[in-house]
Scaffold this motif. Structure first.
Motif, PDB file in Angstrom:
ATOM      1  N   GLU A   1       0.830  -1.211   0.000  1.00 32.64           N
ATOM      2  CA  GLU A   1       0.000   0.000   0.000  1.00 32.64           C
ATOM      3  C   GLU A   1       0.863   1.260   0.000  1.00 32.64           C
ATOM      4  N   SER A   2       1.967   1.225   0.732  1.00 37.43           N
ATOM      5  CA  SER A   2       2.866   2.388   0.762  1.00 37.43           C
ATOM      6  C   SER A   2       3.476   2.635  -0.606  1.00 37.43           C
ATOM      7  N   ALA A   3       3.895   1.563  -1.285  1.00 34.16           N
ATOM      8  CA  ALA A   3       4.474   1.716  -2.621  1.00 34.16           C
ATOM      9  C   ALA A   3       3.464   2.337  -3.579  1.00 34.16           C
TER      10      ALA A   3
ATOM     11  N   GLN B   1      26.439   6.553  -7.626  1.00 35.99           N
ATOM     12  CA  GLN B   1      26.126   7.431  -8.754  1.00 35.99           C
ATOM     13  C   GLN B   1      25.778   8.849  -8.320  1.00 35.99           C
ATOM     14  N   GLY B   2      25.831   9.100  -7.009  1.00 35.12           N
ATOM     15  CA  GLY B   2      25.529  10.436  -6.506  1.00 35.12           C
ATOM     16  C   GLY B   2      24.047  10.749  -6.462  1.00 35.12           C
ATOM     17  N   ARG B   3      23.206   9.729  -6.384  1.00 30.55           N
ATOM     18  CA  ARG B   3      21.768   9.937  -6.307  1.00 30.55           C
ATOM     19  C   ARG B   3      21.323   9.989  -4.841  1.00 30.55           C
ATOM     20  N   GLU B   4      20.149  10.586  -4.606  1.00 29.95           N
ATOM     21  CA  GLU B   4      19.569  10.615  -3.267  1.00 29.95           C
ATOM     22  C   GLU B   4      18.958   9.254  -2.938  1.00 29.95           C
ATOM     23  N   VAL B   5      19.090   8.850  -1.667  1.00 23.98           N
ATOM     24  CA  VAL B   5      18.503   7.588  -1.217  1.00 23.98           C
ATOM     25  C   VAL B   5      17.542   7.871  -0.072  1.00 23.98           C
ATOM     26  N   PHE B   6      16.329   7.348  -0.203  1.00 24.55           N
ATOM     27  CA  PHE B   6      15.284   7.505   0.796  1.00 24.55           C
ATOM     28  C   PHE B   6      14.844   6.121   1.256  1.00 24.55           C
ATOM     29  N   ALA B   7      14.429   6.014   2.498  1.00 23.86           N
ATOM     30  CA  ALA B   7      13.984   4.720   3.011  1.00 23.86           C
ATOM     31  C   ALA B   7      12.803   4.903   3.950  1.00 23.86           C
TER      32      ALA B   7
ATOM     33  N   ARG C   1      14.574  -4.549   8.103  1.00 21.83           N
ATOM     34  CA  ARG C   1      15.942  -4.356   8.572  1.00 21.83           C
ATOM     35  C   ARG C   1      16.829  -3.671   7.541  1.00 21.83           C
ATOM     36  N   GLY C   2      16.580  -3.957   6.272  1.00 23.22           N
ATOM     37  CA  GLY C   2      17.386  -3.312   5.238  1.00 23.22           C
ATOM     38  C   GLY C   2      17.151  -1.813   5.189  1.00 23.22           C
ATOM     39  N   CYS C   3      15.873  -1.401   5.259  1.00 20.26           N
ATOM     40  CA  CYS C   3      15.549   0.030   5.248  1.00 20.26           C
ATOM     41  C   CYS C   3      16.102   0.721   6.483  1.00 20.26           C
ATOM     42  N   ASN C   4      15.941   0.077   7.654  1.00 17.24           N
ATOM     43  CA  ASN C   4      16.460   0.675   8.880  1.00 17.24           C
ATOM     44  C   ASN C   4      17.974   0.819   8.828  1.00 17.24           C
ATOM     45  N   ALA C   5      18.646  -0.161   8.229  1.00 22.03           N
ATOM     46  CA  ALA C   5      20.103  -0.074   8.088  1.00 22.03           C
ATOM     47  C   ALA C   5      20.497   1.068   7.156  1.00 22.03           C
ATOM     48  N   LEU C   6      19.726   1.270   6.088  1.00 25.24           N
ATOM     49  CA  LEU C   6      20.004   2.390   5.183  1.00 25.24           C
ATOM     50  C   LEU C   6      19.891   3.724   5.916  1.00 25.24           C
ATOM     51  N   ILE C   7      18.853   3.847   6.756  1.00 25.62           N
ATOM     52  CA  ILE C   7      18.657   5.087   7.505  1.00 25.62           C
ATOM     53  C   ILE C   7      19.820   5.319   8.473  1.00 25.62           C
ATOM     54  N   LYS C   8      20.258   4.260   9.134  1.00 25.87           N
ATOM     55  CA  LYS C   8      21.408   4.385  10.041  1.00 25.87           C
ATOM     56  C   LYS C   8      22.664   4.809   9.290  1.00 25.87           C
TER      57      LYS C   8
ATOM     58  N   VAL D   1      11.852   8.595   5.494  1.00 25.36           N
ATOM     59  CA  VAL D   1      10.695   9.141   4.798  1.00 25.36           C
ATOM     60  C   VAL D   1       9.414   8.651   5.472  1.00 25.36           C
ATOM     61  N   GLU D   2       8.538   9.593   5.786  1.00 28.64           N
ATOM     62  CA  GLU D   2       7.227   9.238   6.328  1.00 28.64           C
ATOM     63  C   GLU D   2       6.102   9.612   5.375  1.00 28.64           C
ATOM     64  N   SER D   3       6.366  10.551   4.472  1.00 25.18           N
ATOM     65  CA  SER D   3       5.369  10.957   3.482  1.00 25.18           C
ATOM     66  C   SER D   3       6.102  11.455   2.245  1.00 25.18           C
ATOM     67  N   PRO D   4       5.408  11.553   1.101  1.00 33.48           N
ATOM     68  CA  PRO D   4       6.052  12.066  -0.111  1.00 33.48           C
ATOM     69  C   PRO D   4       6.629  13.470   0.055  1.00 33.48           C
ATOM     70  N   VAL D   5       6.076  14.244   0.988  1.00 31.13           N
ATOM     71  CA  VAL D   5       6.594  15.595   1.220  1.00 31.13           C
ATOM     72  C   VAL D   5       8.072  15.548   1.592  1.00 31.13           C
ATOM     73  N   ASP D   6       8.481  14.520   2.352  1.00 31.72           N
ATOM     74  CA  ASP D   6       9.883  14.388   2.740  1.00 31.72           C
ATOM     75  C   ASP D   6      10.786  14.253   1.514  1.00 31.72           C
ATOM     76  N   ILE D   7      10.279  13.588   0.490  1.00 28.11           N
ATOM     77  CA  ILE D   7      11.054  13.437  -0.746  1.00 28.11           C
ATOM     78  C   ILE D   7      11.102  14.760  -1.494  1.00 28.11           C
ATOM     79  N   PHE D   8       9.949  15.421  -1.606  1.00 24.99           N
ATOM     80  CA  PHE D   8       9.901  16.686  -2.355  1.00 24.99           C
ATOM     81  C   PHE D   8      10.803  17.738  -1.720  1.00 24.99           C
ATOM     82  N   GLU D   9      10.876  17.760  -0.396  1.00 29.08           N
ATOM     83  CA  GLU D   9      11.734  18.729   0.284  1.00 29.08           C
ATOM     84  C   GLU D   9      13.203  18.486  -0.055  1.00 29.08           C
ATOM     85  N   GLU D  10      13.578  17.224  -0.153  1.00 32.27           N
ATOM     86  CA  GLU D  10      14.978  16.890  -0.392  1.00 32.27           C
ATOM     87  C   GLU D  10      15.407  17.150  -1.826  1.00 32.27           C
ATOM     88  N   ILE D  11      14.518  16.887  -2.766  1.00 32.46           N
ATOM     89  CA  ILE D  11      14.899  17.041  -4.175  1.00 32.46           C
ATOM     90  C   ILE D  11      14.265  18.278  -4.799  1.00 32.46           C
ATOM     91  N   GLY D  12      13.869  19.223  -3.952  1.00 33.06           N
ATOM     92  CA  GLY D  12      13.259  20.444  -4.479  1.00 33.06           C
ATOM     93  C   GLY D  12      14.163  21.205  -5.419  1.00 33.06           C
TER      94      GLY D  12
END
Length: 366
Positions: free
Chosen positions: A128-130, A246-252, A263-270, A276-287
């Motif tokens: 559902e999140s995807a 490749q110098g791209r942004e990574v969100f989890a 565990r994979g997503c949590n490890a990426l965040i660490k 990311v909790e909502s799409p707004v978090d992505i838009f703020e980062e790649i604005g």
């Protein structure tokens, strides 16, 4: 591209262990047609190995001819590394594919793309999140890119399509050997509203070693990668690693510490990926991408003027970035459902909310 040039590119692309990076280094010194006309001694002098020389001087002409016939099919294109149609972001990576086989509209490859990847055996919440994140990205005019796999990938493609947005699927097989077969119908919709892409020749069957290679193309096409549910050792983490290289942004998307699929997503965040909790978090980062895209004269949605007041603030406040049913909005606003539906319709006409399966979501304009 004329026939002889495309034959030369196909011949080069079939040479074992050559790769796009080496070809790109050779291009300033010799065109593909010139390379194909060189003698064994000349090829040896510029670094070709005996097996490579053999493949270049004695190509599989029948396979090349089948490929040329494939390119004559409807909505089927072969894009070479030196073509202006080659995606500029992908060309920047160290291992850019020498050829891209595309079924659909290749112009989508030039639009800002966000990759959404994750587990094939995703939970209901993950699926559902995807779907919801992809729908929001598509409404904001980003092309959603993924790998057509079961689970998160399929839901990401479906979410983008549900809003009328575009989506790109990068395959780990040839475009005539669609995998997984269960997504054949989904692939048909993607062709209509996006594109299927592969670096593998159309008759290439899916092989395990192809999928990690496919993942670098997914990240290479995109400005960022969102990972939704991933085990500690998964293909999604390979995509995230490529994205970082490749110098791209990574969100989890974070998850419970008790769930192996998180565990994979949590490890990426660490490790520094943006939580990311909502799409707004992505838009703020790649604005900042907006200005970059505008400089390329692409049509992104215009921002809402600050002095423009939107009506029905109570209704709008109860529509977020995940699909909210009309009856839920009405209950929160303490208004009759038919009145809320009328207000939502006007907000949709203004472009601040959008209808998606399951209800309404707020658009980037909103």
């Amino acid at each position: 591209m004329n026939h002889d040039d495309l034959v030369a590119w196909l011949t080069l692309a079939a040479v074992p262990n050559l790769g796009g990076h080496k070809i790109y280094q050779l291009l300033p010194h010799a065109s593909p047609r010139q390379l194909c006309r060189m003698s064994a001694e000349e090829l040896n002098a510029i670094g070709f190995k005996p097996r490579q020389i053999e493949a270049l001087l004695r190509p599989n002409e029948r396979r090349i001819e089948r490929c040329l016939q494939w390119a004559e099919g409807e909505l089927q294109t072969i894009i070479t590394l030196d073509s202006p149609d080659y995606p500029p972001l992908l060309k920047e990576i160290a291992s850019a594919p020498p050829l891209l086989f595309v079924r659909g509209d290749p112009q989508w490859l030039h639009r800002p793309q966000m990759a959404v990847v994750g587990s094939r055996s995703a939970s209901i919440d993950g699926r559902e999140s995807a779907y919801a994140f992809a729908a929001s990205l598509a409404v904001a005019d980003y092309v959603v890119t993924s790998g057509l796999a079961l689970g998160v990938d399929g839901q990401a493609h479906a979410g983008a399509l549900s809003t009328g947005g575009a989506t790109v699927a990068v395959l780990g097989s040839g475009l005539d050997k669609l995998y997984p077969a269960r997504h054949r119908e989904l692939a048909g919709h993607i062709i209509e509203q996006g594109a299927l892409v592969s670096e593998f020749w159309p008759d290439e069957v899916p092989r395990p070693q192809n999928f990690p290679r496919r993942n670098r193309v997914i990240s290479g096409l995109s400005v960022g990668v969102l990972v939704i549910e991933a085990a500690e050792k998964s293909g999604s983490l390979i995509t995230a690693r490529y994205a970082l290289e490749q110098g791209r942004e990574v969100f989890a998307l974070p998850g419970s510490i008790h769930v192996p699929g998180s565990r994979g997503c949590n490890a990426l965040i660490k490790s520094g990926a943006k939580l990311v909790e909502s799409p707004v978090d992505i838009f703020e980062e790649i604005g900042s991408l907006t200005e970059c895209v505008k400089s390329k004269q692409l049509d992104l949605p215009r921002p809402q003027p600050e002095n423009e007041e939107l009506p029905f603030s109570s209704v709008l406040a109860n529509v977020g970035n995940e699909a909210t049913p009309v009856d839920v909005v009405a209950e929160r606003c303490k208004q009759p459902v038919h009145e809320v539906m009328t207000q939502l319709l006007e907000l949709e006409l203004r472009g601040v909310v959008s209808t998606v399966p399951g209800g309404y979501i707020r658009t980037r304009r909103g």
